[in-house]
Design a protein around this motif. Sequence first.
Motif, PDB file in Angstrom:
ATOM      1  N   ASP A   1       0.818  -1.167   0.157  1.00  0.00           N
ATOM      2  CA  ASP A   1       0.144   0.034   0.120  1.00  0.00           C
ATOM      3  C   ASP A   1       0.844   1.318  -0.027  1.00  0.00           C
ATOM      4  O   ASP A   1       0.386   2.321  -0.224  1.00  0.00           O
ATOM      5  N   MET A   2       1.982   1.064   0.132  1.00  0.00           N
ATOM      6  CA  MET A   2       2.912   2.346   0.168  1.00  0.00           C
ATOM      7  C   MET A   2       3.671   2.428  -1.242  1.00  0.00           C
ATOM      8  O   MET A   2       4.478   3.072  -1.623  1.00  0.00           O
ATOM      9  N   MET A   3       3.389   1.568  -2.214  1.00  0.00           N
ATOM     10  CA  MET A   3       4.041   1.387  -3.416  1.00  0.00           C
ATOM     11  C   MET A   3       3.183   2.184  -4.578  1.00  0.00           C
ATOM     12  O   MET A   3       2.055   2.043  -4.461  1.00  0.00           O
ATOM     13  N   ALA A   4       3.858   3.138  -5.226  1.00  0.00           N
ATOM     14  CA  ALA A   4       3.027   3.857  -6.187  1.00  0.00           C
ATOM     15  C   ALA A   4       3.154   3.252  -7.612  1.00  0.00           C
ATOM     16  O   ALA A   4       2.258   3.104  -8.227  1.00  0.00           O
ATOM     17  N   GLU A   5       4.320   2.708  -7.838  1.00  0.00           N
ATOM     18  CA  GLU A   5       4.505   2.170  -9.304  1.00  0.00           C
ATOM     19  C   GLU A   5       5.807   1.555  -9.265  1.00  0.00           C
ATOM     20  O   GLU A   5       6.943   1.671  -8.732  1.00  0.00           O
ATOM     21  N   CYS A   6       6.138   0.601 -10.338  1.00  0.00           N
ATOM     22  CA  CYS A   6       7.337   0.103 -10.520  1.00  0.00           C
ATOM     23  C   CYS A   6       7.999   0.427 -11.989  1.00  0.00           C
ATOM     24  O   CYS A   6       6.916   0.478 -12.967  1.00  0.00           O
TER      25      CYS A   6
ATOM     26  N   LEU B   1      11.579  11.655 -12.233  1.00  0.00           N
ATOM     27  CA  LEU B   1      10.330  10.840 -12.518  1.00  0.00           C
ATOM     28  C   LEU B   1       9.167  11.975 -13.092  1.00  0.00           C
ATOM     29  O   LEU B   1       8.828  12.790 -12.392  1.00  0.00           O
ATOM     30  N   ARG B   2       8.884  11.880 -14.251  1.00  0.00           N
ATOM     31  CA  ARG B   2       8.008  12.685 -14.829  1.00  0.00           C
ATOM     32  C   ARG B   2       8.261  14.057 -14.951  1.00  0.00           C
ATOM     33  O   ARG B   2       8.970  14.611 -15.742  1.00  0.00           O
ATOM     34  N   ASP B   3       7.936  14.846 -13.884  1.00  0.00           N
ATOM     35  CA  ASP B   3       8.216  16.358 -13.859  1.00  0.00           C
ATOM     36  C   ASP B   3       8.963  16.699 -12.457  1.00  0.00           C
ATOM     37  O   ASP B   3       9.144  17.656 -12.337  1.00  0.00           O
ATOM     38  N   THR B   4       9.600  15.723 -12.018  1.00  0.00           N
ATOM     39  CA  THR B   4      10.076  16.217 -10.618  1.00  0.00           C
ATOM     40  C   THR B   4      11.327  15.123 -10.325  1.00  0.00           C
ATOM     41  O   THR B   4      11.409  13.804 -10.842  1.00  0.00           O
ATOM     42  N   TRP B   5      12.224  15.637  -9.716  1.00  0.00           N
ATOM     43  CA  TRP B   5      13.272  14.670  -9.265  1.00  0.00           C
ATOM     44  C   TRP B   5      13.001  14.114  -7.777  1.00  0.00           C
ATOM     45  O   TRP B   5      12.533  14.828  -6.688  1.00  0.00           O
ATOM     46  N   ILE B   6      13.304  12.836  -7.815  1.00  0.00           N
ATOM     47  CA  ILE B   6      13.014  12.250  -6.253  1.00  0.00           C
ATOM     48  C   ILE B   6      14.002  11.355  -5.984  1.00  0.00           C
ATOM     49  O   ILE B   6      15.088  10.913  -6.667  1.00  0.00           O
TER      50      ILE B   6
ATOM     51  N   VAL C   1       8.711   2.741  -6.837  1.00  0.00           N
ATOM     52  CA  VAL C   1       8.460   4.207  -6.362  1.00  0.00           C
ATOM     53  C   VAL C   1       7.572   3.899  -5.086  1.00  0.00           C
ATOM     54  O   VAL C   1       6.345   3.467  -5.149  1.00  0.00           O
ATOM     55  N   ALA C   2       8.104   4.437  -4.056  1.00  0.00           N
ATOM     56  CA  ALA C   2       7.192   4.290  -2.765  1.00  0.00           C
ATOM     57  C   ALA C   2       6.879   5.705  -2.484  1.00  0.00           C
ATOM     58  O   ALA C   2       7.253   6.473  -2.524  1.00  0.00           O
ATOM     59  N   GLN C   3       5.618   5.820  -1.715  1.00  0.00           N
ATOM     60  CA  GLN C   3       5.097   6.939  -1.360  1.00  0.00           C
ATOM     61  C   GLN C   3       4.666   6.787   0.232  1.00  0.00           C
ATOM     62  O   GLN C   3       4.257   5.835   0.800  1.00  0.00           O
ATOM     63  N   PHE C   4       5.295   7.923   0.877  1.00  0.00           N
ATOM     64  CA  PHE C   4       4.947   7.540   2.358  1.00  0.00           C
ATOM     65  C   PHE C   4       4.656   9.210   2.852  1.00  0.00           C
ATOM     66  O   PHE C   4       5.275   9.972   2.766  1.00  0.00           O
ATOM     67  N   GLY C   5       3.421   9.363   3.029  1.00  0.00           N
ATOM     68  CA  GLY C   5       2.805  10.704   3.454  1.00  0.00           C
ATOM     69  C   GLY C   5       3.077  11.409   2.033  1.00  0.00           C
ATOM     70  O   GLY C   5       2.719  11.302   1.119  1.00  0.00           O
ATOM     71  N   GLN C   6       3.826  12.600   2.688  1.00  0.00           N
ATOM     72  CA  GLN C   6       4.071  13.717   1.486  1.00  0.00           C
ATOM     73  C   GLN C   6       5.443  13.277   0.429  1.00  0.00           C
ATOM     74  O   GLN C   6       5.594  13.936  -0.612  1.00  0.00           O
ATOM     75  N   THR C   7       6.051  12.250   1.047  1.00  0.00           N
ATOM     76  CA  THR C   7       7.470  12.041   0.408  1.00  0.00           C
ATOM     77  C   THR C   7       7.124  10.808  -0.682  1.00  0.00           C
ATOM     78  O   THR C   7       6.532   9.936  -0.283  1.00  0.00           O
ATOM     79  N   THR C   8       8.044  10.838  -1.635  1.00  0.00           N
ATOM     80  CA  THR C   8       7.973   9.859  -2.697  1.00  0.00           C
ATOM     81  C   THR C   8       9.560   9.708  -2.793  1.00  0.00           C
ATOM     82  O   THR C   8      10.374  10.498  -2.760  1.00  0.00           O
ATOM     83  N   ALA C   9       9.646   8.516  -2.747  1.00  0.00           N
ATOM     84  CA  ALA C   9      11.326   7.993  -3.274  1.00  0.00           C
ATOM     85  C   ALA C   9      11.376   6.612  -3.944  1.00  0.00           C
ATOM     86  O   ALA C   9      10.281   5.947  -3.938  1.00  0.00           O
ATOM     87  N   GLY C  10      12.340   6.351  -4.515  1.00  0.00           N
ATOM     88  CA  GLY C  10      12.462   5.180  -5.409  1.00  0.00           C
ATOM     89  C   GLY C  10      13.465   4.195  -4.683  1.00  0.00           C
ATOM     90  O   GLY C  10      14.375   4.789  -3.950  1.00  0.00           O
ATOM     91  N   ILE C  11      13.238   3.158  -4.771  1.00  0.00           N
ATOM     92  CA  ILE C  11      14.104   1.701  -4.131  1.00  0.00           C
ATOM     93  C   ILE C  11      14.606   0.951  -5.114  1.00  0.00           C
ATOM     94  O   ILE C  11      13.812   0.442  -5.947  1.00  0.00           O
TER      95      ILE C  11
END
Lengths: 108, 715
Positions: B576-581, B598-603, B625-635
């Motif tokens: 549920d914290m994953m946005a996409e792969c 990622l699309r229009d921003t650096w993560i 691409v994981a999302q946690f609250g306001q933060t997005t980050a890649g793993i």
Amino acid sequence: MLEADIESPLRIEGQEATLTLQGDLTIFTVDALKDDVFLALNCPRIRVSLDAVNDIDSCGLQLLLVLARQAQDIGRDFALSKSHPEADALLALYGLDLPVLAAEGGAP
Amino acid sequence: MNNESALALFFEEAFEQSNLLESLLLSLDMQPEGNAEDLSAMFRSAHTIKGSAGLFALDGLIAFTHVMENVLDRMRNGELAIDKPLVGLLLACNDHLRHMLAHYRSEPAAPFPEDAEHRRLLTALEAHTQFAPTAVASAAPCPVAPENTESGNWHLFLRYHPDLFQHGFDPASFLRYLGKHGSIVHIHTHLEMPDRLQDFDPTTCRLSNELALRSQASAAEIAAAFEFIQDDSEIDILPPASDYDAFAALAARYGGSPETHLARWREAGYLPSAAPTAPPVQSPTPPVEVAIVQNVPQEKRRSADRIEGSRFIRIEAAKLDALINRVGELVISTASSRMRAKQTADSDMIQAVEVLSQLVEGIRDDALNLRMVPISEIFNRFPRMVHDVSARLGKEIELDLVGADTEIDKSMIEKLTDPLMHIVRNAIDHGIEDAASRLAQGKPARGLLRLKAYHDTGAIVVDISDDGRGMNKAAILAKAQERGLLPEGRQLSDQEIYKLIFLPGFSTAEQVSDISGRGVGMDVVRRNIDALRGEIEILSTAGQGSTLRIRLPLTLAIIDGFHVEVGGSSLVLPLDMMAECMDMPSQQISRETRQIWLRDTWIPYVSLRELFSLPPCDGPEYVVVAQFGQTTAGIIVDRLIGDIQAVIKPLGSLFRSLRGVSGSTIMGNGRLALILDIPQLIQLALKREDRLVEQRQASLTEHSIALANSTTRTI
């Protein structure tokens, strides 16, 4: 006049407490009378004189009723020294009565 | 069920009812007009406790709740003016009720010692019940048929409001007025003796009357006598030829034993000659008041019973845990069957197992749901606490509870309550200013405290917001400096400054009050939240207030995960914290700063190989691409396998301090996989990013100094 107002209505002599109430016995005076009225309960015999009372309302009567009931509950001898027409009318309206000493002058 | 467990159940239920009663009382405190439903629910709570106490013959409890019930009944019927003192009294009574419950729980056989408080509360309650029955007669459109006056007397039950004298009325005048309409053939005056003469206020009316009136007047005419006092006082008028049931109904609503009242009325000749057991005599025109008296409460009770009957089944917590454990094993073995079925390449088999695993998924969800309870279980404790604490501090605070029906794992409730209590206490004590300084700042005098719960990307979020002074960064920094809590030579972000308050031994309160400010607590708050795998975030604007945001995982037992591999090891990410792969991009990536476009921003990204000190991957890599609250980050991982249900098994104590890993799970093939803690991973990525930036800045500075030096030399 002023002296009469602040003078305590309570007289204690030996075993007997006499409350001599005067003027109005109404919602406007009960607060001031309360402490003296209940002090009378310290004596085995309590006599209340209403002779000098002009006006009495249900609130004033209630104070007398509470005193009479409490006196009865703790085994005090309570009585009005004499019947009082206005108080009697009020008592009759409520279907109540208070003990009155066999008055020297008239029948209770 | 044996008596002991029935008794245990009774106490649990009784405490629950008492909690319900408290929360309703508190909402009444905020909105004194109340609503009919809540008032009925309050009555039912007391009624339920009394009824159940009756089953166990807990006499003290029955007697006390009986009086409470009477007062609540009168409130429900609109006979009592609801004001703060009354609500306060009932709150105190409810507290006392809990004392009594606690007493009987430990010693069911011992009578409750009726202390001074007990007597005080009873007296105060009884002051509100001495005139118990409903004021049914109203002066204006009177429902009673006026014809029915030939036989018998009217019976009037007059229970005057205590303030009657003070409002300038005298019962004698009503009695005299009645005398004009007929003759009072019997009157009984009751004097309610004060408990203590010292406390007796001689201007309160302690009289009540019951009388029989022979009169040809209409009900309207009789009721008109009481036109001015009918709102406050209780005036019951029974028309001539009222049947026994009418009197019985009235007696039932009087405080005390109905038999006593009926006996008194029988003696006074009020009661009709019909035997009490005889079927009620149908009077030609049944008095409407009586119908109201008899029907309304019964109807209410019936619907209440219906609701209560279908609401809950009580289950022992251990049974539930056993079920969930078993479902966990079921999930694991289903995954295993599924894998084996795939290996057989038997399509029927595969299909059958697919259906099975879908059903198991359903069972898993249902089982987990059993543990979910509305967060109102915690929230409900706050109105009382805020009420008490703000009263003690002399602040006026409105508590706003939002999303109280948000569900949360039962096991979290216990662990979350203390931290929340502490945060709220802090907010009231330090956050919200006193009325004077609020007014000076143009804020409303009444402070606002909001508790808000909601679901957000697989987490439960609880916000505790106040509209107070906000957090004072300078003060926090100064205090941290003073206590030697500041890390050397580092510029702290706002977030980091705020989080200093969670360090042990930190307190900025200028005055240590008995409520907060002793410097213990906020670190405990953090520890408790950590134990729940939760995160705390602080948002604050000076002068406008702060929000403490607690983010908690939805459940502690089973998660939907995503299975990945790194260096041949299996890892699970909470789905549920994953946005996409996606494939690891060859361009649009800055390996220097570890960021991906990622699309229009650096993560930012974190490479698990790097993190676990594995050699760089030689094949293709993937980004989750994981999302946690306001933060997005890649793993960055080696392989994406697919989704999986992971039953979380806690790590042994040896690994408890491991950052980035929240637990382990057993997969279908029997192998172990670590469950990654995405929030911590993201934190890790962010921190490293900060460090890198700093290092580079430092080296850049060094470089430029060196450059400058060399330039000087050249010159």
